[in-house]
Design an enzyme around this catalytic site. Structure first.
Site, PDB file in Angstrom:
ATOM      1  N   GLU A  57       0.835  -1.208   0.000  1.00 51.43           N
ATOM      2  CA  GLU A  57       0.000   0.000   0.000  1.00 51.43           C
ATOM      3  C   GLU A  57       0.870   1.260   0.000  1.00 51.43           C
ATOM      4  O   GLU A  57       0.631   2.200  -0.771  1.00 51.43           O
ATOM      5  CB  GLU A  57      -0.911   0.029   1.235  1.00 51.43           C
ATOM      6  CG  GLU A  57      -1.943  -1.089   1.313  1.00 51.43           C
ATOM      7  CD  GLU A  57      -2.954  -1.062   0.171  1.00 51.43           C
ATOM      8  OE1 GLU A  57      -3.061  -0.042  -0.540  1.00 51.43           O
ATOM      9  OE2 GLU A  57      -3.622  -2.091  -0.016  1.00 51.43           O
ATOM     10  N   ASN A 104       1.232   3.858  -3.166  1.00 46.37           N
ATOM     11  CA  ASN A 104       0.894   5.273  -2.980  1.00 46.37           C
ATOM     12  C   ASN A 104       2.030   6.182  -3.446  1.00 46.37           C
ATOM     13  O   ASN A 104       1.788   7.212  -4.087  1.00 46.37           O
ATOM     14  CB  ASN A 104       0.571   5.559  -1.512  1.00 46.37           C
ATOM     15  CG  ASN A 104      -0.852   5.169  -1.142  1.00 46.37           C
ATOM     16  OD1 ASN A 104      -1.639   4.793  -2.002  1.00 46.37           O
ATOM     17  ND2 ASN A 104      -1.175   5.237   0.136  1.00 46.37           N
ATOM     18  N   ARG A 145      -9.720   3.803  -7.549  1.00 45.54           N
ATOM     19  CA  ARG A 145      -9.112   3.666  -6.235  1.00 45.54           C
ATOM     20  C   ARG A 145     -10.216   3.565  -5.199  1.00 45.54           C
ATOM     21  O   ARG A 145     -11.216   4.276  -5.286  1.00 45.54           O
ATOM     22  CB  ARG A 145      -8.230   4.882  -5.928  1.00 45.54           C
ATOM     23  CG  ARG A 145      -7.197   5.182  -7.000  1.00 45.54           C
ATOM     24  CD  ARG A 145      -5.793   4.938  -6.497  1.00 45.54           C
ATOM     25  NE  ARG A 145      -5.543   3.565  -6.185  1.00 45.54           N
ATOM     26  CZ  ARG A 145      -4.903   2.706  -7.006  1.00 45.54           C
ATOM     27  NH1 ARG A 145      -4.489   3.070  -8.186  1.00 45.54           N
ATOM     28  NH2 ARG A 145      -4.697   1.466  -6.613  1.00 45.54           N
TER      29      ARG A 145
HETATM   30  N1  ATP Z   1       2.901   9.060  -1.012  1.00 47.25           N
HETATM   31  C1  ATP Z   1       1.869   9.895  -1.253  1.00 47.25           C
HETATM   32  N2  ATP Z   1       2.082  11.087  -1.899  1.00 47.25           N
HETATM   33  C2  ATP Z   1       1.049  11.926  -2.152  1.00 47.25           C
HETATM   34  N3  ATP Z   1      -0.231  11.684  -1.818  1.00 47.25           N
HETATM   35  C3  ATP Z   1      -0.507  10.541  -1.169  1.00 47.25           C
HETATM   36  C4  ATP Z   1       0.519   9.590  -0.855  1.00 47.25           C
HETATM   37  N4  ATP Z   1      -0.059   8.551  -0.204  1.00 47.25           N
HETATM   38  C5  ATP Z   1      -1.375   8.831  -0.139  1.00 47.25           C
HETATM   39  N5  ATP Z   1      -1.671  10.029  -0.692  1.00 47.25           N
HETATM   40  C6  ATP Z   1      -2.997  10.685  -0.760  1.00 47.25           C
HETATM   41  O1  ATP Z   1      -3.835  10.084   0.208  1.00 47.25           O
HETATM   42  C7  ATP Z   1      -4.998   9.528  -0.414  1.00 47.25           C
HETATM   43  C8  ATP Z   1      -5.461   8.304   0.327  1.00 47.25           C
HETATM   44  O2  ATP Z   1      -4.539   7.232   0.179  1.00 47.25           O
HETATM   45  P1  ATP Z   1      -5.071   5.738   0.297  1.00 47.25           P
HETATM   46  O3  ATP Z   1      -3.938   4.817   0.010  1.00 47.25           O
HETATM   47  O4  ATP Z   1      -5.775   5.565   1.583  1.00 47.25           O
HETATM   48  O5  ATP Z   1      -6.169   5.649  -0.861  1.00 47.25           O
HETATM   49  P2  ATP Z   1      -5.943   5.566  -2.438  1.00 47.25           P
HETATM   50  O6  ATP Z   1      -4.524   5.294  -2.747  1.00 47.25           O
HETATM   51  O7  ATP Z   1      -6.542   6.762  -3.056  1.00 47.25           O
HETATM   52  O8  ATP Z   1      -6.812   4.294  -2.847  1.00 47.25           O
HETATM   53  P3  ATP Z   1      -6.363   2.756  -2.670  1.00 47.25           P
HETATM   54  O9  ATP Z   1      -5.180   2.738  -1.747  1.00 47.25           O
HETATM   55  O10 ATP Z   1      -7.565   2.091  -2.067  1.00 47.25           O
HETATM   56  O11 ATP Z   1      -6.061   2.254  -4.005  1.00 47.25           O
HETATM   57  C9  ATP Z   1      -4.584   9.294  -1.859  1.00 47.25           C
HETATM   58  O12 ATP Z   1      -5.684   9.253  -2.727  1.00 47.25           O
HETATM   59  C10 ATP Z   1      -3.661  10.489  -2.105  1.00 47.25           C
HETATM   60  O13 ATP Z   1      -4.423  11.636  -2.404  1.00 47.25           O
HETATM   61 MG    MG Z   2      -3.454   3.769  -1.829  1.00 49.58          MG
END
Ligand code: ATP
Ligand code: MG
Lengths: 143, 115
Positions: free
Chosen positions: A47, A51, A105
């Site tokens: 995860e 990200n 997502r």
């Molecule tokens: N390393 C990162 N750099 C920039 N933004 C981030 C980063 N990690 C997370 N985010 C932000 O936080 C939000 C939530 O992250 P999360 O992993 O919970 O959900 P997601 O990635 O959108 O969906 P999923 O993980 O279910 O595929 C992301 O949509 C993004 O906007």
């Molecule tokens: Mg994610």
């Protein structure tokens, strides 16, 4: 008790998700994790790395740093990128929140990291990259 | 990943490989949508029997196929999950929108509404 540390840097491409969770799993085997604990660690790492690739660097690539420390039967992992950063960390951590609703997502990444690990800490700044640190105690019942 | 067309049930069966992460999900997404458009099939069934690892990208790809076929009145089923995959699916809430089945035949009959 075994104490250990490691550090690995790799390109922010989806091919490396598997590599990263393989390294994380190999790093903790000395702690004798259960099959479930191993799955949980691999998923949490996946995860954080995903990200960094798709949100941090928005698919354009860059470098990801993964560090691990083992102490007192606990493992601490951190995954860092130098990407776009997160402006509202509290909102980003909310279950089902995604900054990319137009993509497929589910907004479950942070929730999964929180559920599968004992602690999750997110340091980030808009334009300043993101560092995610997670800890987990392995083998709860062992002395 | 393998895909099989089950014409009798108007269903595309998608069988992901053992590691269903973002890398694999992207390939499924592209491959499946192309085939769905080409064939006009209405339903999708995910055969999870080979999946040993999955993360939120796997949830996303199932959710995404649901959105695609829901718009044309189709259904999505997921079958053959390991307890670990089932745990992730349960966390996500997609249980409420997709059909969960144990075997291929049940999944096919349920998506096609033959039961
Ligand atoms: N390393 C990162 N750099 C920039 N933004 C981030 C980063 N990690 C997370 N985010 C932000 O936080 C939000 C939530 O992250 P999360 O992993 O919970 O959900 P997601 O990635 O959108 O969906 P999923 O993980 O279910 O595929 C992301 O949509 C993004 O906007
Ligand atoms: Mg994610």
């Amino acid at each position: 008790m075994l104490n250990n540390s490691m550090k690995v840097e790799f390109s922010a491409i989806t091919e490396n998700e598997r590599f990263a969770r393989g390294v994380a799993a190999a790093f903790v085997v000395g702690l004798d994790p259960t099959v479930d604990e191993l799955s949980e660690i691999k998923t949490a790492i996946s995860e954080a790395v995903t990200n960094a690739i798709i949100h941090g660097y928005e698919g354009r690539g860059g470098k990801i740093l993964m560090e691990g420390v083992i102490y007192d039967g606990c493992v601490e992992f951190s995954v860092s990128d130098e990407g776009v950063g997160i402006s509202d960390i509290r909102r980003a951590r909310e279950p089902l929140y995604t900054g990319k609703p137009e993509d497929e997502r589910s907004g479950m990444g942070f929730t999964i990291m929180e559920t599968f690990m004992d602690s999750l800490d997110v340091e980030s700044e808009r334009g300043g990259g993101t560092r995610v640190t997670m800890t987990k105690k392995i083998g709860r019942v062992s002395p | 990943m393998e895909m099989t067309i089950m014409g009798k049930y108007q269903t595309l069966v998608i069988r992901p490989d053992s590691e269903l992460d973002q890398h694999a999900a992207e390939k499924i997404r592209v491959g499946a949508d192309k085939l769905l458009r080409k064939t006009g099939l209405k339903n999708v069934a995910f055969d999870m029997r080979r999946v040993r690892f999955m993360d939120s990208s796997g949830i996303g790809v199932i959710m995404g196929r649901y959105r695609t076929v829901c718009a044309i009145g189709g259904n999505v089923a997921v079958f053959g999950m390991s307890p670990y995959v089932e745990r992730l699916i349960s966390m996500s809430g997609i249980r409420e929108i997709v059909i969960i089945a144990e075997r291929l035949q049940d999944a096919l009959e349920e998506v096609a509404g033959i039961c």
